[in-house]
Design a protein around this motif. Structure first.
Motif, mmCIF file in Angstrom:
data_model
loop_
_atom_site.group_PDB
_atom_site.id
_atom_site.type_symbol
_atom_site.label_atom_id
_atom_site.label_comp_id
_atom_site.label_asym_id
_atom_site.label_seq_id
_atom_site.Cartn_x
_atom_site.Cartn_y
_atom_site.Cartn_z
ATOM 1 N N GLU A 152 0.644 -1.194 0.464
ATOM 2 C CA GLU A 152 -0.170 0.044 -0.167
ATOM 3 C C GLU A 152 0.778 1.282 -0.111
ATOM 4 O O GLU A 152 0.286 1.964 -0.436
ATOM 5 C CB GLU A 152 -1.331 -0.158 1.318
ATOM 6 C CG GLU A 152 -2.287 -1.337 1.549
ATOM 7 C CD GLU A 152 -3.036 -1.067 2.909
ATOM 8 O OE1 GLU A 152 -2.394 -0.142 3.468
ATOM 9 O OE2 GLU A 152 -3.914 -1.916 2.363
ATOM 10 N N ALA A 153 1.805 1.094 1.196
ATOM 11 C CA ALA A 153 3.107 2.561 0.800
ATOM 12 C C ALA A 153 3.537 2.712 -0.353
ATOM 13 O O ALA A 153 3.356 3.704 -1.080
ATOM 14 C CB ALA A 153 3.575 2.061 1.687
ATOM 15 N N ALA A 154 3.827 1.337 -1.590
ATOM 16 C CA ALA A 154 4.721 1.345 -2.904
ATOM 17 C C ALA A 154 3.279 2.224 -3.639
ATOM 18 O O ALA A 154 3.791 3.021 -4.013
ATOM 19 C CB ALA A 154 5.129 -0.329 -3.286
ATOM 20 N N ALA A 155 2.773 1.558 -3.293
ATOM 21 C CA ALA A 155 1.454 1.727 -4.087
ATOM 22 C C ALA A 155 1.748 3.980 -4.204
ATOM 23 O O ALA A 155 0.912 4.037 -5.116
ATOM 24 C CB ALA A 155 0.140 1.282 -3.748
ATOM 25 N N ALA A 164 -6.407 -4.493 -4.256
ATOM 26 C CA ALA A 164 -6.572 -5.180 -3.994
ATOM 27 C C ALA A 164 -5.168 -6.144 -3.375
ATOM 28 O O ALA A 164 -3.876 -7.123 -3.553
ATOM 29 C CB ALA A 164 -6.453 -6.744 -5.121
ATOM 30 N N PRO A 165 -4.808 -4.561 -3.250
ATOM 31 C CA PRO A 165 -2.925 -5.494 -1.383
ATOM 32 C C PRO A 165 -3.307 -6.079 -1.001
ATOM 33 O O PRO A 165 -1.866 -7.103 -0.595
ATOM 34 C CB PRO A 165 -2.931 -4.473 -1.088
ATOM 35 C CG PRO A 165 -4.180 -3.505 -0.932
ATOM 36 C CD PRO A 165 -4.653 -3.473 -2.034
ATOM 37 N N GLU A 166 -3.842 -7.106 -0.233
ATOM 38 C CA GLU A 166 -4.116 -8.079 0.685
ATOM 39 C C GLU A 166 -3.775 -9.461 -0.197
ATOM 40 O O GLU A 166 -3.078 -10.459 0.142
ATOM 41 C CB GLU A 166 -6.359 -8.588 1.108
ATOM 42 C CG GLU A 166 -5.488 -8.967 2.038
ATOM 43 C CD GLU A 166 -6.728 -9.514 2.429
ATOM 44 O OE1 GLU A 166 -7.411 -10.209 4.021
ATOM 45 O OE2 GLU A 166 -8.433 -8.845 2.378
ATOM 46 N N ALA A 169 -0.891 -9.417 -1.344
ATOM 47 C CA ALA A 169 0.421 -9.770 -0.168
ATOM 48 C C ALA A 169 0.048 -11.091 -0.153
ATOM 49 O O ALA A 169 1.526 -11.757 0.383
ATOM 50 C CB ALA A 169 0.328 -8.897 1.009
ATOM 51 N N TRP A 170 -0.995 -12.633 -0.131
ATOM 52 C CA TRP A 170 -0.644 -14.297 0.391
ATOM 53 C C TRP A 170 -0.251 -14.779 -1.409
ATOM 54 O O TRP A 170 -0.078 -15.346 -0.510
ATOM 55 C CB TRP A 170 -2.350 -13.673 0.601
ATOM 56 C CG TRP A 170 -3.329 -13.494 1.730
ATOM 57 C CD1 TRP A 170 -3.814 -12.731 2.567
ATOM 58 C CD2 TRP A 170 -3.176 -14.896 2.851
ATOM 59 N NE1 TRP A 170 -3.685 -13.046 3.528
ATOM 60 C CE2 TRP A 170 -3.584 -13.975 4.231
ATOM 61 C CE3 TRP A 170 -2.440 -15.519 3.035
ATOM 62 C CZ2 TRP A 170 -3.548 -14.482 4.823
ATOM 63 C CZ3 TRP A 170 -2.814 -16.276 4.829
ATOM 64 C CH2 TRP A 170 -2.852 -15.655 5.565
ATOM 65 N N ALA A 171 0.011 -13.396 -1.518
ATOM 66 C CA ALA A 171 0.000 -14.439 -3.628
ATOM 67 C C ALA A 171 1.677 -13.975 -2.946
ATOM 68 O O ALA A 171 2.483 -14.976 -2.934
ATOM 69 C CB ALA A 171 -0.164 -13.342 -4.538
#
Length: 210
Positions: A152-155, A164-166, A169-171
């Motif tokens: 999210e910070a990078a976005a 869809a950061p979550e 992240a899980w991927a």
């Protein structure tokens, strides 16, 4: 800072009301956790005994109960402790990276490096699913949350996609877990650097032909 986090993690590992109050106590607690990691990693939860942990740690049996209520308690503490160790090992590498793709590469590279020196982490975390499901879930949820936050910070900086950061992240975490298993535990015939390079390319460009 990392040393302060490690000390704090060691303090919080003890059962409620049993945190060590002296440097000697913290060293004893650390020795018990390190011995427990080897015992659980080699023997599994059910075949590990408290006496085996204390023998390996070189401490008296009573010292165990000074800090932990039971074998289950030290196992739960160990799952948290190993999660913290991974975090403390990889975070400086991630923070030193110039951009987010490089940060994810650095995270994977340092994770594989950590796993090669701590192969027992896979058996311990896998057993946690059955011994203490809450610890198992927390291990992965907290890790995914950290990845999601940095995405999210990078976005926000315009470096990566922001949807869809979550899910992303899980991927990423799923890739890292199984790459650590294959190239950290099962074999090291391929360099961690080359594995991290492949994944950095995947994150930057996908797998479609261009």
């Amino acid at each position: 800072m990392a040393g302060e986090r490690a000390a704090s993690a060691t303090l919080s590992a003890a059962s409620a009301g049993k945190a060590p109050r002296t440097d000697r106590g913290r060293r004893t607690l650390r020795a018990i956790l390190d011995a427990a990691a080897i015992e659980f990693g080699e023997r599994g939860f059910h075949d590990t005994s408290i006496s085996g942990i204390t023998r390996r740690a070189g401490v008296a049996l009573g010292s165990f109960y000074t800090y932990f209520d039971s074998k289950d308690a030290v196992f739960r503490a160990l799952v948290r402790d190993m999660s913290d160790q991974v975090r403390d090992y990889v975070t400086p590498h991630i923070r030193a990276a110039p951009n987010q793709i490089a940060a994810e590469r650095a995270g994977l590279l340092s994770f594989i490096d950590f796993v090669r020196g701590h192969k027992e982490i896979y058996r311990i975390i896998d057993e946690a699913e059955f011994v203490d499901p809450a610890s198992f879930r927390d291990h992965y949820q907290i890790t995914a949350d950290r990845i999601s936050q940095r995405l999210e910070a990078a976005a926000a900086r315009g470096e990566v996609r922001g949807d869809a950061p979550e899910v992303l992240a899980w991927a990423i975490m799923g890739m890292n877990v199984f790459l650590g298993l294959r190239f950290g535990v099962w074999g090291n015939e391929r360099s961690a650097e080359s594995v991290a390079d492949v994944i950095a390319g995947l994150l930057a460009h996908g797998i479609a032909l261009r």
